[in-house]
Design an enzyme around this catalytic site. Structure first.
Site, PDB file in Angstrom:
ATOM      1  N   ARG A 103     -35.102 -63.400  34.120  1.00 23.10           N
ATOM      2  CA  ARG A 103     -35.102 -64.818  34.456  1.00 23.10           C
ATOM      3  C   ARG A 103     -33.956 -65.594  33.803  1.00 23.10           C
ATOM      4  NH1 ARG A 103     -39.533 -63.866  30.900  1.00 23.10           N
ATOM      5  NH2 ARG A 103     -39.607 -65.255  29.091  1.00 23.10           N
ATOM      6  N   THR A 136     -29.776 -62.085  25.042  1.00 21.85           N
ATOM      7  CA  THR A 136     -29.451 -61.730  26.423  1.00 21.85           C
ATOM      8  C   THR A 136     -28.359 -60.678  26.496  1.00 21.85           C
ATOM      9  OG1 THR A 136     -27.825 -63.517  26.562  1.00 21.85           O
ATOM     10  CG2 THR A 136     -30.076 -64.024  27.224  1.00 21.85           C
ATOM     11  N   ARG A 161     -37.884 -61.071  31.291  1.00 25.50           N
ATOM     12  CA  ARG A 161     -37.230 -61.451  30.033  1.00 25.50           C
ATOM     13  C   ARG A 161     -35.916 -62.154  30.353  1.00 25.50           C
ATOM     14  NH1 ARG A 161     -35.175 -57.431  25.076  1.00 25.50           N
ATOM     15  NH2 ARG A 161     -33.545 -58.844  24.320  1.00 25.50           N
ATOM     16  N   HIS A 162     -35.501 -63.061  29.452  1.00 29.09           N
ATOM     17  CA  HIS A 162     -34.152 -63.630  29.543  1.00 29.09           C
ATOM     18  C   HIS A 162     -33.164 -62.571  29.064  1.00 29.09           C
ATOM     19  CE1 HIS A 162     -35.462 -67.710  30.396  1.00 29.09           C
ATOM     20  NE2 HIS A 162     -36.279 -67.684  29.371  1.00 29.09           N
ATOM     21  N   VAL A 163     -32.523 -61.892  29.990  1.00 29.72           N
ATOM     22  CA  VAL A 163     -31.578 -60.841  29.623  1.00 29.72           C
ATOM     23  C   VAL A 163     -30.604 -60.641  30.775  1.00 29.72           C
ATOM     24  CG1 VAL A 163     -33.027 -58.960  30.527  1.00 29.72           C
ATOM     25  CG2 VAL A 163     -31.373 -58.480  28.698  1.00 29.72           C
TER      26      VAL A 163
END
Length: 408
Positions: A103, A136, A161-163
Site C-alpha cells: 500500500r 519501505t 505493508r508499506h513497502v
C-alpha cells in the site's frame, strides 16, 4: 374284550417310552449347543477380537486405516470407511492464493485494510497486515528474509505493508499477485503535509504524538513558503514518492527520472493485477470483487453499509488548505514524473473498466495544470494514516478501524 390300556404292564411301558423320548430330545439340543460353542469356536472368536484390537491400535498410531483394510476395500469395491475415517480431503485453493497489497501511504489504504479485516473473517483467508511502517527500502538480505516469511503464510493469504515492490522471481521464489491504489500526487502530498503537522479531528494533541521532534517553526511553516523557497519537504527527491512503490528496490528507483518511471510502468503492467485510483474508489472495489471474488466478494456492499460508516468520523485532516495557484504550478512541474505515472495508471484503470463492462462516470483526464484549482474538491480524504518520513523513514501508521469520511 380286555382293556389293555388299563394294564399295569402297558402303563409302565408307556411311561418308559415317554421318558426315553424326553431324554433323546434333551440330548439332541445339548449336542447341538455343544457343536455351536465348542472350544475351537471360542478360540476363533477370541483371535478375531484380538486382530480387531490390534488393527484398531495400528490405525490410531499411524493416523489412518491399516493397509489390509484398504486392500479389502479395493477388493470389495466402493466403501465409505476411508471416506468417514480417513484423513481430511485437501482444501482446493483459489487462484491466485497469494496476494500482496504494498500500500502507498496516504492513498486510502487504511480504508481498504479495514475492509479486508471484515472480509478475511467472512471469506476465511489469512490477512497479514505488517506493523512495520518505516521501512519501505530494504537491503538484499532484508528482501530475501521478508519474501521467505511471506511465502510461508498459509494460503490463501493477503499480505499488506508499506513497502516498495519486491521481485520474488529474482530470488527464485514464487511470485504473488500484487494490487495497489494510488492518488492524485499533489493531493496526496497536501494531505500528508498538513496531517503530519496538525493531525485529525480525533484529538488536538494527536499531531504532537506523531511528530514530537518537529520544531514549532517547521510545524507552522506556510506551505506556499515551503514550495516557493524550495524547502526539502516540498522538493525532490521527497516529492518523488509514488513511483518507487512500483519501480522496486533498485537504488535508481528513488531517483526522479525516466528510468524509474518506465520501470514502474512495466511492473504495473506485468506484475500488478490491478492498480486503482482513489478518486474512483467504488469502481476499484467493484473491480477487485470481479477479479478476486474469493477475497473481495461483497466488499462494495460492506463499504456502503451504514455500520461501516458509523465506525469512525473523526479522521479528516485539520487546518488543510490549498496553496496558491503559483505554488501549485511549481509543485506540478516538480512532480512531472509522478503525474506521468498517475495519468498512465488512470488510463490503464479506465481501460480495465471498459474491458469489464463498467462505464466510467469520472471526468476525462486533463493534462494541463488548470485542474489543480479544484484538487481539494475532486479528491476526498480517506482514513488518515501517517506515512514514512522521507528523510528519516519514521512513520507511525495508525491502523485503527475508522471510516473514510470527507471533511473540508
Amino acid at each position: 374284550m380286555k382293556n389293555f390300556s388299563s394294564s399295569p404292564r402297558l402303563k409302565n411301558h408307556t411311561a418308559n417310552h415317554s421318558s426315553r423320548d424326553s431324554n433323546n430330545k434333551k440330548g439332541f439340543w445339548l449336542s447341538t449347543l455343544g457343536l455351536r460353542y465348542s472350544l475351537r469356536d471360542y478360540a476363533f472368536c477370541m483371535a478375531t477380537l484380538l486382530l480387531f484390537c490390534l488393527g484398531s491400535l495400528f490405525y490410531q498410531l499411524n493416523g489412518g486405516p491399516p493397509k489390509v483394510l484398504l486392500e479389502i476395500k479395493q477388493y470389495l469395491g466402493e466403501s465409505t470407511f476411508v471416506d468417514d475415517h480417513g484423513p481430511p480431503v485437501p482444501r482446493v485453493l483459489p487462484f491466485p492464493s497469494q496476494v500482496i497489497y504494498n500500500r502507498v501511504g496516504k492513498c486510502g489504504s487504511r480504508t481498504v485494510v479495514l475492509l479486508l479485516r471484515i472480509l478475511a473473517e467472512k471469506h476465511q483467508f489469512n490477512l497479514v497486515s505488517s506493523d512495520i511502517h518505516n521501512k519501505t527500502r530494504l537491503t538484499k538480505h532484508e528482501q530475501v528474509e521478508l519474501m521467505r516469511n511471506i511465502s510461508t503464510i498459509p494460503q490463501p493469504f493477503l499480505y499488506t505493508r508499506h513497502v516498495h515492490y519486491l521481485n520474488f522471481t529474482r530470488f527464485r521464489i514464487e511470485q504473488p499477485v500484487y494490487i495497489n491504489i494510488i492518488r492524485d500526487p499533489i493531493n496526496r502530498f497536501l494531505s500528508n503535509y498538513f496531517f503530519r503537522r496538525f493531525g485529525d479531528w480525533r484529538g488536538e494533541q494527536n499531531h504532537l504524538i506523531r511528530t514530537p521532534q518537529m520544531k514549532e517553526e517547521e510545524r507552522y511553516l506556510d506551505i506556499n513558503v515551503c514550495i516557493m523557497e524550495n524547502y526539502p519537504e516540498c522538493s525532490n527527491p521527497r516529492l518523488f514518492y509514488i513511483v518507487p512503490y512500483f519501480c522496486g528496490q533498485h537504488p535508481q528507483c528513488r531517483e526522479p527520472g525516466v528510468w524509474a518511471l518506465e520501470r514502474a510502468k512495466l511492473n504495473a503492467l506485468e506484475n500488478f493485477l490491478l492498480v486503482g485510483i482513489l478518486e474512483e474508489l467504488e469502481d476499484v472495489l467493484l473491480l477487485l470483487e470481479r477479479l478476486l471474488p474469493h477475497y473481495f466478494s461483497d466488499v462494495l456492499t460492506i463499504y456502503k453499509s451504514p455500520a461501516f460508516w458509523k465506525m469512525g468520523n473523526l479522521t479528516g485532516t485539520v487546518k488543510k488548505h490549498m496553496p496558491s495557484l503559483e505554488a501549485l504550478q511549481v509543485l506540478y512541474q516538480r512532480m512531472k514524473y509522478e503525474y506521468e505515472f498517475y495519468n498512465f495508471i488512470r488510463d490503464q484503470f479506465h481501460l480495465t473498466k471498459k474491458k469489464i463492462g463498467l462505464k466510467s462516470t469520472s471526468q476525462n483526464s486533463a493534462h494541463e495544470p488548470d485542474f489543480l484549482r479544484e484538487l481539494a474538491l475532486r479528491t476526498h480524504d480517506p482514513l488518515e494514516e501517517e506515512e514514512e518520513d522521507e528523510e528519516e523513514e519514521e512513520e507511525v501508521g495508525q491502523e485503527d478501524a475508522n471510516i473514510w469520511l470527507v471533511h473540508p
